[in-house]
Design a protein around this motif. Sequence first.
Motif, PDB file in Angstrom:
ATOM      1  N   GLU A  14      -8.863 -14.721  -1.194  1.00 23.21           N
ATOM      2  CA  GLU A  14      -7.977 -13.611  -1.542  1.00 23.21           C
ATOM      3  C   GLU A  14      -8.058 -12.464  -0.533  1.00 23.21           C
ATOM      4  O   GLU A  14      -7.048 -11.887  -0.153  1.00 23.21           O
ATOM      5  CB  GLU A  14      -8.281 -13.101  -2.954  1.00 23.21           C
ATOM      6  CG  GLU A  14      -7.518 -13.829  -4.052  1.00 23.21           C
ATOM      7  CD  GLU A  14      -7.973 -15.272  -4.211  1.00 23.21           C
ATOM      8  OE1 GLU A  14      -9.073 -15.612  -3.742  1.00 23.21           O
ATOM      9  OE2 GLU A  14      -7.212 -16.069  -4.796  1.00 23.21           O
ATOM     10  N   ALA A  15      -9.281 -12.143  -0.103  1.00 25.70           N
ATOM     11  CA  ALA A  15      -9.425 -11.006   0.815  1.00 25.70           C
ATOM     12  C   ALA A  15      -8.666 -11.278   2.121  1.00 25.70           C
ATOM     13  O   ALA A  15      -7.985 -10.395   2.649  1.00 25.70           O
ATOM     14  CB  ALA A  15     -10.901 -10.760   1.103  1.00 25.70           C
ATOM     15  N   ASP A  16      -8.766 -12.517   2.620  1.00 27.65           N
ATOM     16  CA  ASP A  16      -8.042 -12.873   3.853  1.00 27.65           C
ATOM     17  C   ASP A  16      -6.540 -12.778   3.645  1.00 27.65           C
ATOM     18  O   ASP A  16      -5.806 -12.272   4.487  1.00 27.65           O
ATOM     19  CB  ASP A  16      -8.391 -14.308   4.273  1.00 27.65           C
ATOM     20  CG  ASP A  16      -9.852 -14.436   4.645  1.00 27.65           C
ATOM     21  OD1 ASP A  16     -10.447 -13.395   4.960  1.00 27.65           O
ATOM     22  OD2 ASP A  16     -10.371 -15.559   4.617  1.00 27.65           O
ATOM     23  N   LYS A  17      -6.092 -13.275   2.480  1.00 24.30           N
ATOM     24  CA  LYS A  17      -4.666 -13.235   2.169  1.00 24.30           C
ATOM     25  C   LYS A  17      -4.156 -11.811   2.207  1.00 24.30           C
ATOM     26  O   LYS A  17      -3.124 -11.520   2.809  1.00 24.30           O
ATOM     27  CB  LYS A  17      -4.437 -13.785   0.742  1.00 24.30           C
ATOM     28  CG  LYS A  17      -4.198 -15.265   0.713  1.00 24.30           C
ATOM     29  CD  LYS A  17      -3.906 -15.712  -0.701  1.00 24.30           C
ATOM     30  CE  LYS A  17      -5.130 -16.237  -1.358  1.00 24.30           C
ATOM     31  NZ  LYS A  17      -4.945 -16.826  -2.645  1.00 24.30           N
ATOM     32  N   VAL A  18      -4.891 -10.915   1.530  1.00 21.61           N
ATOM     33  CA  VAL A  18      -4.457  -9.522   1.460  1.00 21.61           C
ATOM     34  C   VAL A  18      -4.356  -8.936   2.861  1.00 21.61           C
ATOM     35  O   VAL A  18      -3.393  -8.256   3.201  1.00 21.61           O
ATOM     36  CB  VAL A  18      -5.436  -8.700   0.593  1.00 21.61           C
ATOM     37  CG1 VAL A  18      -5.142  -7.219   0.718  1.00 21.61           C
ATOM     38  CG2 VAL A  18      -5.332  -9.133  -0.857  1.00 21.61           C
TER      39      VAL A  18
END
Lengths: 235, 472
Positions: free
Chosen positions: A88-92
């Motif tokens: 999720e952090a990478d996606k954001v």
Amino acid sequence: MSDAGPLVLIIDDEAPMRRFLRVALVAQGYRTVEAGGVAEGLRRAVEHNPDLFLLDLGLPDGDGLELTRQLREWSKAPIIVISARGQEADKVRVLDCGADDYLTKPFSMGELMARIRVALRHAARWSPRSEPVITFGEVQIDLSSRTVSRGGRALRLTPHEYKLLTTLAGHAGKVLTHRQLLLAVWGPGHVEQTHYLRVYMAQLRQKIEDEPARPRWLVTELGVGYRLRGDGDAP
Amino acid sequence: MSLRAASPWYPGDLTMVIEARWRRAVAGYAAAIAAVGALTALGVIISGAVEPADVIMIYLLGVVAIAARFGRGPAAAAAVLSVASFDFFLVPPFFTLAFEDARYAITFTVMLGVGLATATLMDRLRATAEAARSREAQTATLLSLSRELALLRSSPAILACAERHIAATLNHPVTLTAEPNVAGAGALSLRVPGGPADEIEAPALRGSLEAMVGITAVALQSAAMAEEAQQSELRARTEELRGSLLSSVSHDLRTPLASITGAASVLLQGSASVDEQTQRELLQMIHEEAARLERLVRNLLEMTRLSAGAVRVHKEWVPIEEPIGSALARAEGRLRERPLTVAIAEGMPLVPLDVLLFEQLLLNLLENACRYTPEGAPIELRAATAANQAILEIADRGPGAPPGPREALFERFTRGRVGGGGVGLGLAICRAIAIAHGGAITAEDRPGGGMIFRVTLPLADAPPLPRSEEGA
């Protein structure tokens, strides 16, 4: 669509995944180009100037974030990121950096096609939505009179709720990150105040949704942001 | 100068870099001169009214005061100066050190003797009182140091704590560094740049410093040992988990893979004997079995990550509806034919939780309810608060769990019933996630049939919310 359908560049290091995407896209009338890594992806992008990018986040030879940045320097074509759960952090980061949407593996054909349709539709529209009335389900937003109604009955929304709803509606079908929404509604001083957004979102759902705990329109993209599901965008 | 730290594991050198402090001594002598000057002036003024012997008493009082405040050196100087000033200003002939009356020789000797003796006695008294006071303070410091060190587990924290205490004792900043060498031993060195040399040299303080460094050395050593023990326990537990994973999982992984391979090979042959409906069934099976494999692998990965301590709980203030809605959306395929009610208490506050982990917990509970209850059996999801806790319940109307302690359901590789299709990791993951949040999960039989799974999470003071706005 004819043989001049939109050109999609698939950047993924897994050959079976590329094959699945190619077969699925070609069956729907899209043309495809493939690349197995960041360097090849950039080369192919320059050669073919595609209409849409499908970018896997776990590439072996580089960073999807960096690739997104480089593509955004010259291309306005939508970038849809494909990622695993837990990234999720990478996606954001990639979304805040200019990517348009994402898909979490495993995903179905229906989801893939819905995302691509939304992304291409938003890309084709150069100016912000010009029609003064946005409708989804029973809800109608009249931008000219700044009123919102549900099933014909006017809804009382606070200024922030209204701004939040219209921001999401202006990007219907597309995910917006917490940061993007906070920036649009509260301004640059509050981009860390994610709980503001969550509270207002809960209030908005109370007013818009039949069953706020099982939202039909204002969908949570957990750990990333929110999405207004447009009519016909349901997977 | 070096001190030996009193620890068998840290036989290190205690190094002190000190700059002698002169200022205080200079101040003592200056005070002695000033006091004698002032007393002489007083003596000259009152000499007409009183006997010279009374003036001597005033001088002796000054010597006592200097001794009490500044110690022996300044007091002795004050005694000598007193005698000289008395002779010079108050004994005829004035303004000369000569004197006419031979009796004054005795007066001066006695005055000097009494002054010096008083100085020595006062100094000794002062030293004893100071030593008692500093011993008391040092004992208290040692006690509080060892108490604080007992709570610390990391070397930097231990060193920082010791530095703080030593600096407070010396009233001067210090640096304490540990240089570990082979076999867990190491050297501790204490540096006091520009510190008060005379005080550190005092045996009482020096002993106290040695004791403090010794305590620190022991704390460092036990922290190192505790860390090593924890590491080896973690290794052992990981090994154990890996072993049970392999034996338990290989079967569960092979079964769906075999179905998928088999079905795909039939479809590939394209035999005329396979009609369209059968083809569709086989495709459906491939799809379902692959989804099952995906769930299984996801749970395995999650469990491995959780039990290896690799998961960091990232808590945020979240309305509980949000992870509930997201989990329900993800479980939609399995919940489609189920009557499901969601009841969230009115005015439910924000709950501090890691949304992704909590969604996983909910998803596992929902999948569990679907798996172990007959199709069409209702599921209820309730959220409320009580006693500063958020409480979330998932209740079903299934056949319930087999008899036995309910806590056992949350053990790894425990299956509610054979043939349920899981590996027995779902509830273990739920428990790990609840514990990682500082909460708990329990299971109990539901009156009237079925099970209730209850998750409790601690609530804290919610963050400030935006000011409410006027309606638009």
